[in-house]
Design a protein around this motif. Sequence first.
Motif, short mmCIF file in Angstrom:
data_model
loop_
_atom_site.label_atom_id
_atom_site.label_comp_id
_atom_site.label_asym_id
_atom_site.label_seq_id
_atom_site.Cartn_x
_atom_site.Cartn_y
_atom_site.Cartn_z
N MET A 105 0.82 -1.19 0.00
CA MET A 105 0.00 0.00 0.00
C MET A 105 0.87 1.25 0.00
N PHE A 106 1.88 1.29 -0.79
CA PHE A 106 2.72 2.47 -0.83
C PHE A 106 2.36 3.34 -2.02
N ALA A 107 2.42 4.64 -1.79
CA ALA A 107 2.06 5.60 -2.84
C ALA A 107 3.17 5.69 -3.87
N ASP A 108 2.81 6.09 -5.05
CA ASP A 108 3.78 6.40 -6.09
C ASP A 108 4.64 7.56 -5.58
N PRO A 109 5.96 7.40 -5.54
CA PRO A 109 6.81 8.47 -5.00
C PRO A 109 6.70 9.78 -5.77
N LYS A 110 6.19 9.71 -7.00
CA LYS A 110 6.01 10.94 -7.78
C LYS A 110 4.70 11.65 -7.46
N PRO A 116 -6.83 10.89 -2.88
CA PRO A 116 -6.73 10.58 -4.31
C PRO A 116 -5.90 9.33 -4.58
N VAL A 117 -5.05 8.95 -3.62
CA VAL A 117 -4.22 7.75 -3.75
C VAL A 117 -4.07 7.10 -2.37
N ALA A 118 -3.82 5.79 -2.38
CA ALA A 118 -3.55 5.08 -1.13
C ALA A 118 -2.18 5.48 -0.61
N GLY A 119 -2.03 5.47 0.71
CA GLY A 119 -0.73 5.77 1.30
C GLY A 119 -0.87 6.18 2.76
N THR A 120 0.24 6.61 3.34
CA THR A 120 0.28 7.08 4.72
C THR A 120 0.23 8.60 4.71
N TYR A 121 -0.70 9.14 5.48
CA TYR A 121 -0.95 10.58 5.52
C TYR A 121 -0.80 11.11 6.94
N VAL A 122 -0.44 12.37 7.04
CA VAL A 122 -0.43 13.10 8.30
C VAL A 122 -1.51 14.17 8.22
N PHE A 123 -2.33 14.28 9.28
CA PHE A 123 -3.36 15.31 9.37
C PHE A 123 -3.17 16.09 10.66
N LEU A 145 -4.38 5.35 4.51
CA LEU A 145 -5.62 5.53 3.78
C LEU A 145 -5.61 4.72 2.49
N GLN A 146 -6.77 4.26 2.11
CA GLN A 146 -6.99 3.69 0.79
C GLN A 146 -7.48 4.82 -0.12
N LYS A 147 -7.34 4.65 -1.41
CA LYS A 147 -7.87 5.64 -2.35
C LYS A 147 -9.37 5.76 -2.11
N GLY A 148 -9.86 7.00 -1.98
CA GLY A 148 -11.27 7.25 -1.77
C GLY A 148 -11.70 7.38 -0.32
N ASP A 149 -10.79 7.12 0.64
CA ASP A 149 -11.13 7.32 2.05
C ASP A 149 -11.37 8.81 2.31
N SER A 150 -12.21 9.09 3.30
CA SER A 150 -12.56 10.47 3.64
C SER A 150 -12.11 10.83 5.04
N VAL A 151 -11.56 12.05 5.18
CA VAL A 151 -11.10 12.57 6.47
C VAL A 151 -11.64 13.97 6.63
N ILE A 209 2.80 11.07 3.03
CA ILE A 209 4.23 10.86 3.32
C ILE A 209 4.77 9.61 2.63
N GLY A 210 3.91 8.76 2.13
CA GLY A 210 4.41 7.57 1.45
C GLY A 210 3.41 6.48 1.34
#
Length: 134
Positions: free
Chosen positions: A1-6, A50-57, A102-108, A133-134
């Motif tokens: 579940m890692f985001a595209d680094p770009k 918009p994409v799956a990955g690890t986020y900071v809020f 988060l998965q793509k489409g999750d809401s916060v 973050i990744g």
Amino acid sequence: MFADPKQKVAFTAGVTSSSSTWNSGTLIFNSVILNVGDGYNPSTGVFTSPVAGTYVFYVTAVEYIKHYLVVDIVLNSVSKVRAFGHSNAAYQTGTNMVVLNLQKGDSVWVKHVSGKGYWSWTAPATTFSGFLIG
């Protein structure tokens, strides 16, 4: 579940006026300062991944002139962390930060828990930010 680094996703939004009466629902941060990836919707107050990955809020909520204020950062209707501004003195500030996968489409979003009102200026003091973050 890692985001595209770009892939870049980041936002900061704030409210540009105060409310002495807000007491339910989602806090809508109407002023968008940055919205890379277009995940934050200033009409609804909801960030949609918009994409799956690890986020900071991060949320900063300033209570309205000796009214206390409690808000949560919510993921898909589940409260994750809480910020609390006490009412002993005016303009007490509640802050909190959370790291979420988060998965793509999750809401916060930021939701009202208790208290009444929030304080801000035209340069926002009550804000909501997030980034991938990744």
